[in-house]
Design a protein around this motif. Sequence first.
Motif, PDB file in Angstrom:
ATOM      1  N   ARG A  45       0.869  -1.236   0.028  1.00  0.00           N
ATOM      2  CA  ARG A  45       0.023   0.140   0.042  1.00  0.00           C
ATOM      3  C   ARG A  45       0.887   1.153   0.071  1.00  0.00           C
ATOM      4  NH1 ARG A  45      -3.464  -3.058   3.695  1.00  0.00           N
ATOM      5  NH2 ARG A  45      -2.219  -2.289   5.338  1.00  0.00           N
ATOM      6  N   ASP A  46       1.817   1.156   0.758  1.00  0.00           N
ATOM      7  CA  ASP A  46       2.916   2.562   0.776  1.00  0.00           C
ATOM      8  C   ASP A  46       3.575   2.757  -0.564  1.00  0.00           C
ATOM      9  OD1 ASP A  46       2.147   2.717   3.389  1.00  0.00           O
ATOM     10  OD2 ASP A  46       4.219   1.850   4.151  1.00  0.00           O
ATOM     11  N   ILE A  47       3.935   1.735  -1.359  1.00  0.00           N
ATOM     12  CA  ILE A  47       4.402   1.616  -2.629  1.00  0.00           C
ATOM     13  C   ILE A  47       3.501   2.308  -3.666  1.00  0.00           C
ATOM     14  CG2 ILE A  47       5.448   0.285  -4.605  1.00  0.00           C
ATOM     15  CD1 ILE A  47       7.142  -1.413  -2.341  1.00  0.00           C
ATOM     16  N   ARG A  48       2.260   1.580  -3.525  1.00  0.00           N
ATOM     17  CA  ARG A  48       1.282   2.301  -4.415  1.00  0.00           C
ATOM     18  C   ARG A  48       0.906   3.424  -4.222  1.00  0.00           C
ATOM     19  NH1 ARG A  48      -1.573  -2.816  -3.286  1.00  0.00           N
ATOM     20  NH2 ARG A  48      -2.980  -1.600  -1.778  1.00  0.00           N
ATOM     21  N   GLY A  49       0.955   4.041  -2.841  1.00  0.00           N
ATOM     22  CA  GLY A  49       0.615   5.336  -2.682  1.00  0.00           C
ATOM     23  C   GLY A  49       1.608   6.181  -2.482  1.00  0.00           C
ATOM     24  N   LEU A  50       2.779   6.129  -2.957  1.00  0.00           N
ATOM     25  CA  LEU A  50       3.841   6.823  -2.920  1.00  0.00           C
ATOM     26  C   LEU A  50       4.001   8.151  -3.767  1.00  0.00           C
ATOM     27  CD1 LEU A  50       6.924   6.615  -1.641  1.00  0.00           C
ATOM     28  CD2 LEU A  50       7.980   5.487  -3.602  1.00  0.00           C
ATOM     29  N   TYR A  51       3.465   8.237  -4.603  1.00  0.00           N
ATOM     30  CA  TYR A  51       3.403   9.573  -5.305  1.00  0.00           C
ATOM     31  C   TYR A  51       1.918   9.774  -6.022  1.00  0.00           C
ATOM     32  CZ  TYR A  51       7.939   7.676  -6.649  1.00  0.00           C
ATOM     33  OH  TYR A  51       9.318   7.336  -6.893  1.00  0.00           O
ATOM     34  N   ASP A  52       1.005   9.477  -4.977  1.00  0.00           N
ATOM     35  CA  ASP A  52      -0.177   9.835  -5.080  1.00  0.00           C
ATOM     36  C   ASP A  52      -0.410  11.566  -4.975  1.00  0.00           C
ATOM     37  OD1 ASP A  52      -1.354   7.441  -5.315  1.00  0.00           O
ATOM     38  OD2 ASP A  52      -2.141   7.056  -3.259  1.00  0.00           O
ATOM     39  N   GLY A  53       0.323  12.161  -4.174  1.00  0.00           N
ATOM     40  CA  GLY A  53       0.144  13.615  -3.991  1.00  0.00           C
ATOM     41  C   GLY A  53       0.709  14.395  -5.126  1.00  0.00           C
ATOM     42  N   ALA A  54       1.902  13.947  -5.694  1.00  0.00           N
ATOM     43  CA  ALA A  54       2.350  14.559  -6.912  1.00  0.00           C
ATOM     44  C   ALA A  54       1.350  14.151  -8.082  1.00  0.00           C
ATOM     45  CB  ALA A  54       3.644  14.168  -7.172  1.00  0.00           C
ATOM     46  N   ARG A  55       0.784  13.082  -8.199  1.00  0.00           N
ATOM     47  CA  ARG A  55      -0.300  12.765  -9.204  1.00  0.00           C
ATOM     48  C   ARG A  55      -1.198  13.595  -9.143  1.00  0.00           C
ATOM     49  NH1 ARG A  55      -0.924   7.677  -8.175  1.00  0.00           N
ATOM     50  NH2 ARG A  55       1.009   6.991  -9.289  1.00  0.00           N
ATOM     51  N   ALA A  56      -1.890  13.917  -8.087  1.00  0.00           N
ATOM     52  CA  ALA A  56      -2.995  14.641  -8.030  1.00  0.00           C
ATOM     53  C   ALA A  56      -2.837  15.881  -8.118  1.00  0.00           C
ATOM     54  CB  ALA A  56      -3.648  14.422  -6.575  1.00  0.00           C
ATOM     55  N   GLY A  57      -1.564  16.388  -7.631  1.00  0.00           N
ATOM     56  CA  GLY A  57      -1.299  17.997  -7.955  1.00  0.00           C
ATOM     57  C   GLY A  57      -0.999  18.179  -9.420  1.00  0.00           C
ATOM     58  N   SER A  58      -0.332  17.286 -10.183  1.00  0.00           N
ATOM     59  CA  SER A  58      -0.176  17.534 -11.391  1.00  0.00           C
ATOM     60  C   SER A  58      -1.284  17.446 -12.289  1.00  0.00           C
ATOM     61  CB  SER A  58       0.971  16.242 -12.123  1.00  0.00           C
ATOM     62  OG  SER A  58       1.226  16.433 -13.478  1.00  0.00           O
ATOM     63  N   ILE A  59      -2.299  16.467 -12.012  1.00  0.00           N
ATOM     64  CA  ILE A  59      -3.592  16.429 -12.700  1.00  0.00           C
ATOM     65  C   ILE A  59      -4.369  17.659 -12.673  1.00  0.00           C
ATOM     66  CG2 ILE A  59      -5.860  15.269 -12.760  1.00  0.00           C
ATOM     67  CD1 ILE A  59      -4.284  12.657 -12.587  1.00  0.00           C
ATOM     68  N   PHE A  60      -4.271  18.248 -11.123  1.00  0.00           N
ATOM     69  CA  PHE A  60      -5.010  19.581 -10.888  1.00  0.00           C
ATOM     70  C   PHE A  60      -4.511  20.841 -11.806  1.00  0.00           C
ATOM     71  CE2 PHE A  60      -5.241  23.628  -8.634  1.00  0.00           C
ATOM     72  CZ  PHE A  60      -6.387  23.752  -8.560  1.00  0.00           C
ATOM     73  N   PHE A  61      -3.098  20.843 -11.937  1.00  0.00           N
ATOM     74  CA  PHE A  61      -2.755  22.083 -12.511  1.00  0.00           C
ATOM     75  C   PHE A  61      -2.806  21.821 -14.085  1.00  0.00           C
ATOM     76  CE2 PHE A  61      -0.278  22.856  -8.455  1.00  0.00           C
ATOM     77  CZ  PHE A  61      -0.564  24.193  -8.510  1.00  0.00           C
ATOM     78  N   LEU A  62      -2.604  20.384 -14.391  1.00  0.00           N
ATOM     79  CA  LEU A  62      -3.003  20.122 -15.724  1.00  0.00           C
ATOM     80  C   LEU A  62      -4.441  20.659 -16.402  1.00  0.00           C
ATOM     81  CD1 LEU A  62      -1.877  19.005 -18.711  1.00  0.00           C
ATOM     82  CD2 LEU A  62      -2.636  16.828 -17.730  1.00  0.00           C
ATOM     83  N   VAL A  63      -5.266  20.389 -15.541  1.00  0.00           N
ATOM     84  CA  VAL A  63      -6.815  20.713 -15.917  1.00  0.00           C
ATOM     85  C   VAL A  63      -6.672  22.291 -15.848  1.00  0.00           C
ATOM     86  CG1 VAL A  63      -9.139  20.583 -14.955  1.00  0.00           C
ATOM     87  CG2 VAL A  63      -7.782  18.687 -15.332  1.00  0.00           C
ATOM     88  N   ALA A  64      -6.212  23.082 -14.843  1.00  0.00           N
ATOM     89  CA  ALA A  64      -6.069  24.365 -14.710  1.00  0.00           C
ATOM     90  C   ALA A  64      -5.557  25.133 -15.843  1.00  0.00           C
ATOM     91  CB  ALA A  64      -5.585  24.730 -13.468  1.00  0.00           C
ATOM     92  N   ALA A  65      -4.362  24.572 -16.239  1.00  0.00           N
ATOM     93  CA  ALA A  65      -3.551  24.955 -17.576  1.00  0.00           C
ATOM     94  C   ALA A  65      -4.517  24.890 -18.680  1.00  0.00           C
ATOM     95  CB  ALA A  65      -2.423  24.516 -17.610  1.00  0.00           C
ATOM     96  N   LEU A  66      -5.099  23.641 -18.964  1.00  0.00           N
ATOM     97  CA  LEU A  66      -5.661  23.528 -19.998  1.00  0.00           C
ATOM     98  C   LEU A  66      -7.104  24.563 -20.097  1.00  0.00           C
ATOM     99  CD1 LEU A  66      -5.935  19.780 -20.340  1.00  0.00           C
ATOM    100  CD2 LEU A  66      -4.732  21.248 -21.859  1.00  0.00           C
ATOM    101  N   LEU A  67      -7.714  24.689 -19.006  1.00  0.00           N
ATOM    102  CA  LEU A  67      -8.784  25.697 -19.068  1.00  0.00           C
ATOM    103  C   LEU A  67      -8.350  27.117 -19.154  1.00  0.00           C
ATOM    104  CD1 LEU A  67     -10.913  24.023 -15.862  1.00  0.00           C
ATOM    105  CD2 LEU A  67     -11.510  24.023 -18.178  1.00  0.00           C
ATOM    106  N   ALA A  68      -7.275  27.604 -18.809  1.00  0.00           N
ATOM    107  CA  ALA A  68      -6.726  28.729 -18.753  1.00  0.00           C
ATOM    108  C   ALA A  68      -6.199  28.932 -20.236  1.00  0.00           C
ATOM    109  CB  ALA A  68      -5.518  28.970 -18.181  1.00  0.00           C
ATOM    110  N   ALA A  69      -5.612  27.964 -21.021  1.00  0.00           N
ATOM    111  CA  ALA A  69      -5.251  27.864 -22.465  1.00  0.00           C
ATOM    112  C   ALA A  69      -6.650  28.196 -23.353  1.00  0.00           C
ATOM    113  CB  ALA A  69      -4.562  26.883 -22.671  1.00  0.00           C
ATOM    114  N   ALA A  70      -7.694  27.494 -22.948  1.00  0.00           N
ATOM    115  CA  ALA A  70      -8.683  27.399 -23.688  1.00  0.00           C
ATOM    116  C   ALA A  70      -9.435  28.800 -23.640  1.00  0.00           C
ATOM    117  CB  ALA A  70      -9.779  26.222 -23.467  1.00  0.00           C
ATOM    118  N   ALA A  71      -9.543  29.273 -22.457  1.00  0.00           N
ATOM    119  CA  ALA A  71      -9.923  30.789 -22.207  1.00  0.00           C
ATOM    120  C   ALA A  71      -9.195  31.855 -23.095  1.00  0.00           C
ATOM    121  CB  ALA A  71     -10.152  31.178 -20.944  1.00  0.00           C
ATOM    122  N   ALA A  72      -8.115  31.754 -23.003  1.00  0.00           N
ATOM    123  CA  ALA A  72      -7.017  32.676 -23.567  1.00  0.00           C
ATOM    124  C   ALA A  72      -7.163  32.372 -24.948  1.00  0.00           C
ATOM    125  CB  ALA A  72      -5.564  32.533 -23.371  1.00  0.00           C
TER     126      ALA A  72
END
Length: 124
Positions: free
Chosen positions: A71-98
Motif C-alpha cells: 500500500r505504501d509503494i502504491r501510494g508513494l506518488y499520489d500527492g504528486a499525481r493529484a497535484g499534476s492532474i489539478f494543474f494540468l486541468v487548470a492550465a488547459l482551462l486557462a489556455a482554452a479561455a485565452a
Amino acid sequence: MDESAAPGATGSHEPGARGIARFARPVLIAASVVAVVCIALLVIIFLLDTFNATVYSVGGNDIHDNTQESRDIRGLYDGARAGSIFFLVAALLAAAAAGWMLYRGRKPGGDTDGEDVHFEDLGQ
C-alpha cells in the motif's frame, strides 16, 4: 525626447488590446508550458510507479497485495499525481479561455489593413 516613439505612449490603445484581453497571449504561452511540464511529470510518475512495482515483485511479492508495504509503494506518488492532474486541468482551462479571447479579438481579414500582400512582397 519624442513621446510618440514608444507605442502606446499617447494613451491610445489598439482595439484588440483593451482590458483583460491583452493578457491572453502570455496566459496562452504560460498555460501551454505548464501543461507540457505536467504531462512530463505524469509520464515520469508512471515510469517510477512501474519501476517500483517491478523491483517489489522481484522478491516474489505482488504489488496488489493487502500488506502495508505494498500500500505504501502504491501510494508513494499520489500527492504528486493529484497535484499534476489539478494543474494540468487548470492550465488547459486557462489556455482554452485565452485562445477564445484571442479568437474573439482577431481582426476580420487579417492584419494587413486592406492591403494586398503577395508572395513577392515577402522577399523584400
